[in-house]
Design a protein around this motif. Structure first.
Motif, PDB file in Angstrom:
ATOM      1  N   VAL A 147      -5.728  13.316  12.603  1.00 44.27           N
ATOM      2  CA  VAL A 147      -5.052  13.038  11.337  1.00 44.27           C
ATOM      3  C   VAL A 147      -5.984  12.305  10.378  1.00 44.27           C
ATOM      4  CG1 VAL A 147      -3.060  11.922  10.250  1.00 44.27           C
ATOM      5  CG2 VAL A 147      -2.843  12.876  12.552  1.00 44.27           C
ATOM      6  N   TRP A 148      -6.057  12.808   9.157  1.00 45.42           N
ATOM      7  CA  TRP A 148      -6.809  12.160   8.078  1.00 45.42           C
ATOM      8  C   TRP A 148      -5.805  11.598   7.085  1.00 45.42           C
ATOM      9  CZ3 TRP A 148     -11.844  10.944   6.982  1.00 45.42           C
ATOM     10  CH2 TRP A 148     -12.130  10.556   5.666  1.00 45.42           C
ATOM     11  N   MET A 149      -5.945  10.323   6.726  1.00 49.28           N
ATOM     12  CA  MET A 149      -5.007   9.679   5.809  1.00 49.28           C
ATOM     13  C   MET A 149      -5.760   8.925   4.727  1.00 49.28           C
ATOM     14  SD  MET A 149      -2.512   8.070   8.788  1.00 49.28           S
ATOM     15  CE  MET A 149      -0.904   8.342   8.076  1.00 49.28           C
ATOM     16  N   GLU A 150      -5.170   8.904   3.531  1.00 50.72           N
ATOM     17  CA  GLU A 150      -5.708   8.110   2.434  1.00 50.72           C
ATOM     18  C   GLU A 150      -4.604   7.231   1.868  1.00 50.72           C
ATOM     19  OE1 GLU A 150      -7.879  10.294  -0.504  1.00 50.72           O
ATOM     20  OE2 GLU A 150      -9.068  11.394   0.989  1.00 50.72           O
ATOM     21  N   PHE A 151      -4.965   5.995   1.586  1.00 47.24           N
ATOM     22  CA  PHE A 151      -4.004   5.010   1.115  1.00 47.24           C
ATOM     23  C   PHE A 151      -4.479   4.375  -0.198  1.00 47.24           C
ATOM     24  CE2 PHE A 151      -3.965   5.118   5.737  1.00 47.24           C
ATOM     25  CZ  PHE A 151      -2.618   5.199   6.049  1.00 47.24           C
ATOM     26  N   GLU A 152      -3.545   4.143  -1.069  1.00 44.18           N
ATOM     27  CA  GLU A 152      -3.813   3.356  -2.269  1.00 44.18           C
ATOM     28  C   GLU A 152      -3.368   1.926  -1.963  1.00 44.18           C
ATOM     29  OE1 GLU A 152      -5.259   2.484  -5.853  1.00 44.18           O
ATOM     30  OE2 GLU A 152      -5.021   4.616  -5.372  1.00 44.18           O
ATOM     31  N   THR A 153      -4.321   0.993  -2.006  1.00 47.91           N
ATOM     32  CA  THR A 153      -4.017  -0.410  -1.744  1.00 47.91           C
ATOM     33  C   THR A 153      -4.268  -1.232  -2.998  1.00 47.91           C
ATOM     34  OG1 THR A 153      -6.227  -1.164  -1.084  1.00 47.91           O
ATOM     35  CG2 THR A 153      -4.919  -0.014   0.592  1.00 47.91           C
TER      36      THR A 153
ATOM     37  N   PHE B 246       0.844  -1.185   0.000  1.00 49.42           N
ATOM     38  CA  PHE B 246       0.000   0.000   0.000  1.00 49.42           C
ATOM     39  C   PHE B 246       0.880   1.236   0.000  1.00 49.42           C
ATOM     40  CE2 PHE B 246       0.907  -0.873   4.403  1.00 49.42           C
ATOM     41  CZ  PHE B 246       1.097   0.377   4.975  1.00 49.42           C
ATOM     42  N   GLU B 247       0.253   2.372  -0.321  1.00 52.15           N
ATOM     43  CA  GLU B 247       0.995   3.632  -0.373  1.00 52.15           C
ATOM     44  C   GLU B 247       0.146   4.740   0.238  1.00 52.15           C
ATOM     45  OE1 GLU B 247       2.907   6.763  -3.642  1.00 52.15           O
ATOM     46  OE2 GLU B 247       1.911   4.921  -4.310  1.00 52.15           O
ATOM     47  N   LEU B 248       0.753   5.524   1.112  1.00 54.20           N
ATOM     48  CA  LEU B 248       0.092   6.697   1.665  1.00 54.20           C
ATOM     49  C   LEU B 248       0.064   7.778   0.589  1.00 54.20           C
ATOM     50  CD1 LEU B 248      -1.086   8.305   4.087  1.00 54.20           C
ATOM     51  CD2 LEU B 248       1.263   8.919   4.671  1.00 54.20           C
ATOM     52  N   THR B 249      -1.141   8.211   0.182  1.00 56.69           N
ATOM     53  CA  THR B 249      -1.266   9.183  -0.907  1.00 56.69           C
ATOM     54  C   THR B 249      -1.678  10.573  -0.434  1.00 56.69           C
ATOM     55  OG1 THR B 249      -3.536   8.427  -1.301  1.00 56.69           O
ATOM     56  CG2 THR B 249      -1.780   7.411  -2.611  1.00 56.69           C
ATOM     57  N   ASP B 250      -2.259  10.673   0.743  1.00 53.26           N
ATOM     58  CA  ASP B 250      -2.679  11.986   1.233  1.00 53.26           C
ATOM     59  C   ASP B 250      -2.719  11.980   2.750  1.00 53.26           C
ATOM     60  OD1 ASP B 250      -3.519  14.628   1.113  1.00 53.26           O
ATOM     61  OD2 ASP B 250      -5.643  14.106   1.002  1.00 53.26           O
ATOM     62  N   ILE B 251      -2.365  13.100   3.339  1.00 54.23           N
ATOM     63  CA  ILE B 251      -2.419  13.222   4.797  1.00 54.23           C
ATOM     64  C   ILE B 251      -2.759  14.662   5.155  1.00 54.23           C
ATOM     65  CG2 ILE B 251       0.098  13.575   4.897  1.00 54.23           C
ATOM     66  CD1 ILE B 251       0.039  12.243   7.678  1.00 54.23           C
ATOM     67  N   LYS B 252      -3.738  14.822   6.030  1.00 54.78           N
ATOM     68  CA  LYS B 252      -4.131  16.141   6.537  1.00 54.78           C
ATOM     69  C   LYS B 252      -4.038  16.095   8.054  1.00 54.78           C
ATOM     70  CE  LYS B 252      -7.247  17.320   2.723  1.00 54.78           C
ATOM     71  NZ  LYS B 252      -6.984  16.110   1.892  1.00 54.78           N
TER      72      LYS B 252
END
Length: 309
Positions: free
Chosen positions: A201-207, A179-185
């Motif tokens: 913390v808000w995080m979005e991942f591409e899996t 997976f890859e962390l693509t966005d973090i707020k």
């Protein structure tokens, strides 16, 4: 043959370790260490142990050390113990910066000594059962908050509390592959101390299965104690209450099902210490504890959070 160990640090967490270790018949605590001689003496008398103000006095007598001191001291103590060939258990977050953690772990590997970081939730029976019911989460939410108690004020709440949930989220995502962390707020705030006391913390991942999102909250300025994790997945939502040891699942029909927690009365710290001692005995890293690479990955994310991005 007994494990001969020493505990460096007689504060809140140090005393928790000492309490668990004294319950193990195959463990002998050779001594406890604290620069605060009165604190060391008080705890030593409670458990009928010897106390010291300098861990160097114990180097000849034990091969195993538990480092339960303020984070700022972990690197220097850990590096010195590793160079003396000692197996060491260091409470989270191992060190305050990833670069120092990498140096510690590299030195341990070079000298073939066991080092383990204290990430206790991996041994929590609720977490273990939670993972058994976890499939492919689309959204993960964690809440780890406490009232201010004046503990661990030398470090940010991200290193003190949020680190546990970041570690668990990394474990959840790795179940489905890379997976890859693509966005973090990030929102952080100092309120009582000069360090970060509140973090959201808000995080979005591409899996490999698509996008997974996560929201984490950690606070040491809360009005309550709370340790909760929830995961939204296909056809259900799982809710874990780590304090009350409850696990529930809401299915696609809206039915709330209580999930029995395996070994619900087991003590996570006891299990974690036993796992570490077993690693020392077998002379190989635990498969249950965080690997050196996993520790580095999580510490690097915390650095990003603390920088506000």
């Amino acid at each position: 043959m007994k494990f001969k160990v020493a505990v460096i640090g007689a504060g809140y967490f140090g005393q928790r370790h000492i309490k668990m270790l004294t319950q193990m018949p195959d463990v002998e605590i050779v001594g406890i260490v604290d620069k605060d001689v009165e604190k060391a003496k008080e705890v030593a008398q409670q458990y009928k142990l010897k106390y010291y103000v300098d861990y160097a006095d114990l180097l000849k007598f034990t091969p195993i050390f538990f480092v339960v001191t303020p984070t700022i001291t972990h690197f220097d103590i850990g590096m010195d113990l590793i160079k003396h060939g000692k197996a060491i258990f260091i409470e989270k977050p191992l060190t305050g910066r990833p670069v120092f953690a990498e140096m510690l772990l590299d030195e341990a590997k070079k000298r073939d000594v066991i080092i383990q970081a204290g990430l206790i939730e991996r041994y929590n029976p609720v977490v273990k059962t939670f993972f058994e019911h976890l499939k492919e989460p689309f959204f993960i939410q964690t809440k780890r908050v406490s009232p201010f108690v004046g503990r661990a004020t030398d470090t940010d709440v991200t290193y003190d509390l949020m680190i546990h949930d970041l570690d668990l989220i990394w474990m959840m995502l790795k179940k489905s592959g890379d997976f890859e962390l693509t966005d973090i707020k990030v929102f952080t705030q100092s309120i009582i101390t000069s360090r970060i006391d509140y973090a959201s913390v808000w995080m979005e991942f591409e899996t490999q299965k698509g996008i997974t999102k996560a929201h984490l909250t950690a606070s040491r300025v809360s009005s309550e104690f709370c340790r909760e994790i929830s995961a939204v997945q296909q056809n259900s939502v799982i809710y874990a209450d780590l304090i009350n040891k409850k696990l529930k699942e809401v299915d696609k029909d809206g039915k709330i099902n209580e999930i029995p927690v395996h070994n619900v009365d087991s003590h996570p710290l006891y299990e974690e210490i036993r796992d570490f001692l077993n690693s020392v005995k077998q002379k190989k890293f635990s498969q249950q504890a965080a690997s050196p690479q996993e520790i580095i990955e999580v510490l690097k994310i915390i650095d990003k959070i603390n920088e506000g991005r």
